[in-house]
Write a protein that holds these residues in place. Structure first.
Motif, PDB file in Angstrom:
ATOM      1  N   ILE A 186      -4.858 -42.481 -82.073  1.00  0.00           N
ATOM      2  CA  ILE A 186      -3.645 -42.070 -81.378  1.00  0.00           C
ATOM      3  C   ILE A 186      -3.892 -42.224 -79.882  1.00  0.00           C
ATOM      4  N   GLU A 187      -3.093 -43.062 -79.245  1.00  0.00           N
ATOM      5  CA  GLU A 187      -3.224 -43.280 -77.807  1.00  0.00           C
ATOM      6  C   GLU A 187      -2.384 -42.251 -77.057  1.00  0.00           C
ATOM      7  N   THR A 188      -2.927 -41.707 -75.981  1.00  0.00           N
ATOM      8  CA  THR A 188      -2.231 -40.716 -75.166  1.00  0.00           C
ATOM      9  C   THR A 188      -2.186 -41.187 -73.721  1.00  0.00           C
ATOM     10  N   PHE A 189      -1.002 -41.116 -73.107  1.00  0.00           N
ATOM     11  CA  PHE A 189      -0.902 -41.441 -71.689  1.00  0.00           C
ATOM     12  C   PHE A 189       0.066 -40.473 -71.014  1.00  0.00           C
ATOM     13  N   VAL A 190      -0.053 -40.373 -69.707  1.00  0.00           N
ATOM     14  CA  VAL A 190       0.724 -39.409 -68.918  1.00  0.00           C
ATOM     15  C   VAL A 190       1.733 -40.161 -68.061  1.00  0.00           C
ATOM     16  N   ASP A 191       2.965 -39.659 -68.035  1.00  0.00           N
ATOM     17  CA  ASP A 191       4.024 -40.288 -67.242  1.00  0.00           C
ATOM     18  C   ASP A 191       4.974 -39.201 -66.760  1.00  0.00           C
ATOM     19  N   SER A 192       5.993 -39.593 -65.995  1.00  0.00           N
ATOM     20  CA  SER A 192       6.975 -38.628 -65.486  1.00  0.00           C
ATOM     21  C   SER A 192       7.909 -38.184 -66.608  1.00  0.00           C
ATOM     22  N   CYS A 193       8.256 -36.901 -66.621  1.00  0.00           N
ATOM     23  CA  CYS A 193       9.188 -36.369 -67.612  1.00  0.00           C
ATOM     24  C   CYS A 193      10.597 -36.862 -67.293  1.00  0.00           C
ATOM     25  N   ILE A 219       3.208 -35.698 -71.315  1.00  0.00           N
ATOM     26  CA  ILE A 219       2.284 -36.394 -72.218  1.00  0.00           C
ATOM     27  C   ILE A 219       3.056 -37.121 -73.319  1.00  0.00           C
ATOM     28  N   THR A 220       2.693 -38.388 -73.541  1.00  0.00           N
ATOM     29  CA  THR A 220       3.258 -39.180 -74.631  1.00  0.00           C
ATOM     30  C   THR A 220       2.141 -39.642 -75.554  1.00  0.00           C
ATOM     31  N   ASN A 221       2.287 -39.385 -76.849  1.00  0.00           N
ATOM     32  CA  ASN A 221       1.342 -39.858 -77.864  1.00  0.00           C
ATOM     33  C   ASN A 221       1.947 -41.053 -78.589  1.00  0.00           C
ATOM     34  N   MET A 222       1.121 -42.065 -78.843  1.00  0.00           N
ATOM     35  CA  MET A 222       1.608 -43.286 -79.480  1.00  0.00           C
ATOM     36  C   MET A 222       0.665 -43.686 -80.603  1.00  0.00           C
ATOM     37  N   LYS A 223       1.241 -44.005 -81.761  1.00  0.00           N
ATOM     38  CA  LYS A 223       0.443 -44.357 -82.933  1.00  0.00           C
ATOM     39  C   LYS A 223       1.046 -45.582 -83.616  1.00  0.00           C
ATOM     40  N   PRO A 224       0.280 -46.676 -83.774  1.00  0.00           N
ATOM     41  CA  PRO A 224       0.776 -47.830 -84.529  1.00  0.00           C
ATOM     42  C   PRO A 224       0.699 -47.561 -86.028  1.00  0.00           C
TER      43      PRO A 224
END
Length: 562
Positions: free
Chosen positions: A341-348, A357-362
Motif C-alpha cells: 500500500i503506497e502512502t503519500f501526503v498532499d493538500s486536503c 494522507i492518501t493510501n493507494m493500492k493496485p
C-alpha cells in the motif's frame, strides 16, 4: 444545545415560516451589539413575531438612507439554507431582490448537464418532455455559471446559438424562468446597442428570438411574465420578427443546459428516468483547481500567482522521458509495489491542509485489468473519500454489457462484483433507473451495493428533502421507483416483470461486471463493442489526440462493431 444546532433553528422550512408569519407582527431581529455599534447580530423571533426582519438601508439609486430591506432566513429543498432579501425605496420607487446561500462551501464543485433532443421529431413524448425540461428547478449560487446551447438539426445551414449567465447574483428559478429573465435583461439595452454597436445588437437580437421561439413553443405561442402582480406579455414589450421566430422554432433540435459551480451549492432538479424520454441528465463532482479556489475566496491573488510561478518552475525542470522509457518505468513501479500500500501526503481538497494522507493500492481483477483503489483522509477537518481508477491505455472501442436477470438467478446476480468507472452509464429500463456518467464517481462494489448507494443518494438527498413541495404525480413516480428498486435489492423482480436487464455502457471500456462462470462464457451476459461518437471523444478529452495521430475523430452516432 450546540452552536450549529442553534444556527439551524434560524433556517426553517418555508412552510413553517408561512404559518409563523400569518397574523403576526413585524419585529426587528437584527440588533446592534451594545459594546460595538458596528457589529450586528441576529436574535430568534419571539412568540407572535414574524421571522421576516426589516432594516433601514441606503438606496443605491437616489441615496435615500431610509430604504427598507426585508430579510428572511429559510431552507429550500436541495439548496439547504438561504437568505431571501428584498429592497424597496419609498422615495424613488427602486426595487430589488436576491438570495444568498447560508451554506458552507462544499468539499467538491458540481457540474450539471441536461439536454433534450429530437425536438423536431414531434413524437408522443415531445410535448410532455419539453414541458418537463422547461420546468426543472434551478438553483444558481453566487459562484455558479449557467450555460445554454440551442443546437439546430442542420448545423451547416444554421449556427449554434448559445449564451452564458455568469457568476454573481444567486437565483432560484426554472430553466424557462432563466431563459425568460435573459430575454428581458438583454432587451433592456437593445435600443442603445442598435446605434452604438450594430454587430452586438444583431447577435443579441438573434439570441432573443431563438430563446423566445422555444419558450413560446412550450406555451403554445402564449407567453406571459408576472410584473408587480400584473400580467404583461413579453411580446407586447418586444417587437418580435415572426419569420425569425418560425425559423428557430423549425430548426432547433436540441437544447443543452450546463451548470458549473466550484462552491458545490448550485442545483439542477433530477426526476426518475422514464423510458422513451428525450431528456438526459447527469451530475459530476470535481476537485477545485487554484483558479476556482481564488474565485471563491479560499486563496488570495498573491497566493494564486505564487502557485502559478511554482508550477511553471516545476514543469521547466522536470526530466523529459520518452514514451518507451515512461512505459518501462511504469511497469517496473507497478511490479515493485503491487503487493504494498503506497502512502503519500498532499493538500486536503476541503480545508487545504498540507498534511492530508492518501493510501493507494493496485488490484488485479481476473479476466479484466488492473485498477487503483485510493482512499483519502484528512485528520484536521475529517474529510474522507474513496475512488477507483482503472489502469492501462485508452480502448479503441467502447463497451456495452447487458446482464439479464430472472427470478431464478437474481440472488446470485446481486452478489456479482461490479466496477463502475466515472465514464460509465448504468441503466435498468424495467424500473426506470438511469445513472449517467460521472454520477457516484468510480465505484468497486457488488451489484447490490451499487443499487443501495443509488437508493440512499436519491432517497435521502433528494426525495426526503423535497417531499412536501412535490406535485402529486412526481411524488407517485418517486414512490413507485423506490418500491421497484427495493424489490430488486431484496431479491424480487418488479410486479409484472419476468426479467430485468442491467446495462453498462462505457465509451472507454473501463467498467466490469463479474463473470461467475469464468473462464467459460456467461450465458446471462452479452457484450457489445461500439465506435465512439465525435461528441464522446470530445467529452473524454481525446479528440485532439486522435487528430494528432491522424485517426478518425469519431462517428455521428454510436456504431456497433461485430
Amino acid at each position: 444545545m450546540s452552536e450549529h444546532e442553534k444556527k439551524d433553528e434560524f433556517f426553517k422550512p418555508v412552510g413553517e415560516l408561512v404559518e409563523e408569519t400569518a397574523g403576526s407582527k413585524v419585529p426587528n431581529n437584527i440588533q446592534q451589539d451594545p459594546n460595538n455599534p458596528n457589529v450586528l447580530y441576529y436574535s430568534e423571533p419571539k412568540d407572535g413575531e414574524t421571522p421576516v426582519t426589516t432594516i433601514d438601508s441606503l438606496c443605491m439609486q437616489c441615496h435615500n438612507p431610509h430604504g427598507k430591506t426585508n430579510l428572511l432566513m429559510t431552507t429550500i429543498p436541495h439548496f439547504k439554507k438561504i437568505i431571501i432579501m428584498s429592497f424597496e425605496c419609498d422615495k424613488c420607487g427602486f426595487k430589488n431582490n436576491e438570495i444568498q446561500t447560508g451554506n458552507d462551501l462544499q468539499v467538491k464543485g458540481v457540474l450539471f448537464n441536461m439536454d433534450i433532443n429530437k425536438l423536431l421529431n414531434n413524437g408522443d413524448n415531445y410535448t410532455k418532455d419539453l414541458a418537463d425540461f422547461m420546468n426543472r428547478q434551478i438553483v444558481k449560487s453566487d459562484y455558479g455559471v449557467v450555460s445554454f446551447q440551442f443546437i439546430p438539426l442542420d448545423q451547416d445551414k444554421n449556427e449554434i446559438v448559445q449564451f452564458e449567465i455568469p457568476k454573481g447574483k444567486a437565483q432560484l428559478s426554472t430553466v424557462e424562468g432563466l431563459m425568460m429573465d435573459t430575454i428581458l435583461d438583454l432587451q433592456a439595452l437593445q435600443h442603445l446597442r442598435k446605434y452604438q454597436n450594430v454587430e452586438a445588437y444583431e447577435k443579441i437580437n438573434e439570441l432573443i428570438h431563438c430563446a423566445y421561439s422555444l419558450i413560446s413553443k412550450n406555451n403554445n405561442g402564449k407567453l406571459e411574465e408576472i410584473v408587480d402582480g400584473q400580467e404583461q406579455k413579453i411580446h407586447e414589450s418586444i417587437e418580435f420578427d415572426s419569420e425569425k421566430v418560425k425559423k428557430y422554432s423549425e430548426s432547433i433540435n436540441e437544447i443543452k443546459v450546463t451548470i458549473r459551480d466550484p462552491s458545490g451549492n448550485s442545483f439542477l432538479e433530477f426526476k426518475p428516468f422514464e423510458e422513451g424520454s428525450l431528456i438526459s441528465y447527469n451530475k459530476k463532482e470535481f476537485f477545485r483547481d487554484d483558479e476556482d479556489n481564488f474565485h471563491i475566496g479560499l486563496i488570495t491573488k498573491d497566493q494564486l500567482e505564487e502557485k502559478k510561478v511554482l508550477n511553471q518552475v516545476v514543469d521547466k525542470y522536470l526530466p523529459k522521458i520518452d514514451e518507451k522509457s515512461k512505459d518501462a518505468a511504469s511497469d517496473k513501479l507497478v511490479d515493485e509495489f503491487v503487493n504494498d500500500i503506497e502512502t503519500f501526503v498532499d493538500s486536503c481538497p476541503s480545508c487545504l491542509d498540507k498534511h492530508c494522507i492518501t493510501n493507494m493500492k493496485p488490484l488485479n481483477i481476473p479476466h479484466f485489468k488492473q485498477v487503483l483503489i485510493m482512499s483519502t483522509k484528512c485528520d484536521k477537518c475529517g474529510y474522507k473519500s474513496n475512488e477507483v481508477k482503472t489502469g492501462g491505455g485508452i480502448s479503441q472501442y467502447g463497451k456495452k454489457t447487458i446482464l439479464t436477470i430472472t427470478e431464478e438467478t437474481i440472488e446470485e446476480d446481486l452478489k456479482r462484483d461490479l466496477l463502475k468507472s466515472e465514464t460509465c452509464k448504468l441503466f435498468i429500463p424495467q424500473i426506470h433507473l438511469d445513472i449517467q456518467e460521472g454520477t457516484l464517481g468510480g465505484r468497486f462494489t457488488t451489484l447490490e451495493g451499487i443499487l443501495k448507494q443509488v437508493y440512499d443518494e436519491l432517497y435521502e438527498r433528494i426525495f426526503q428533502e423535497s417531499y412536501d413541495s412535490m406535485e402529486q404525480e412526481t411524488r407517485d413516480n418517486w414512490l413507485s421507483f423506490f418500491g421497484n428498486l427495493s424489490n430488486v435489492m431484496s431479491g424480487k423482480l418488479p410486479v409484472g416483470q419476468d426479467k430485468i436487464e442491467v446495462i453498462l455502457i462505457d465509451p472507454l471500456a473501463n467498467s466490469y461486471l463479474q463473470n461467475i462462470y469464468a473462464p467459460d462464457e456467461d450465458p446471462n451476459i452479452v457484450y457489445k463493442s461500439f465506435k465512439r461518437t465525435k461528441s464522446e471523444n470530445e467529452d473524454l478529452g481525446i479528440l485532439e489526440l486522435l487528430r494528432q495521430e491522424g485517426l478518425s475523430e469519431g462517428e455521428d452516432e454510436e456504431v456497433e462493431v461485430n
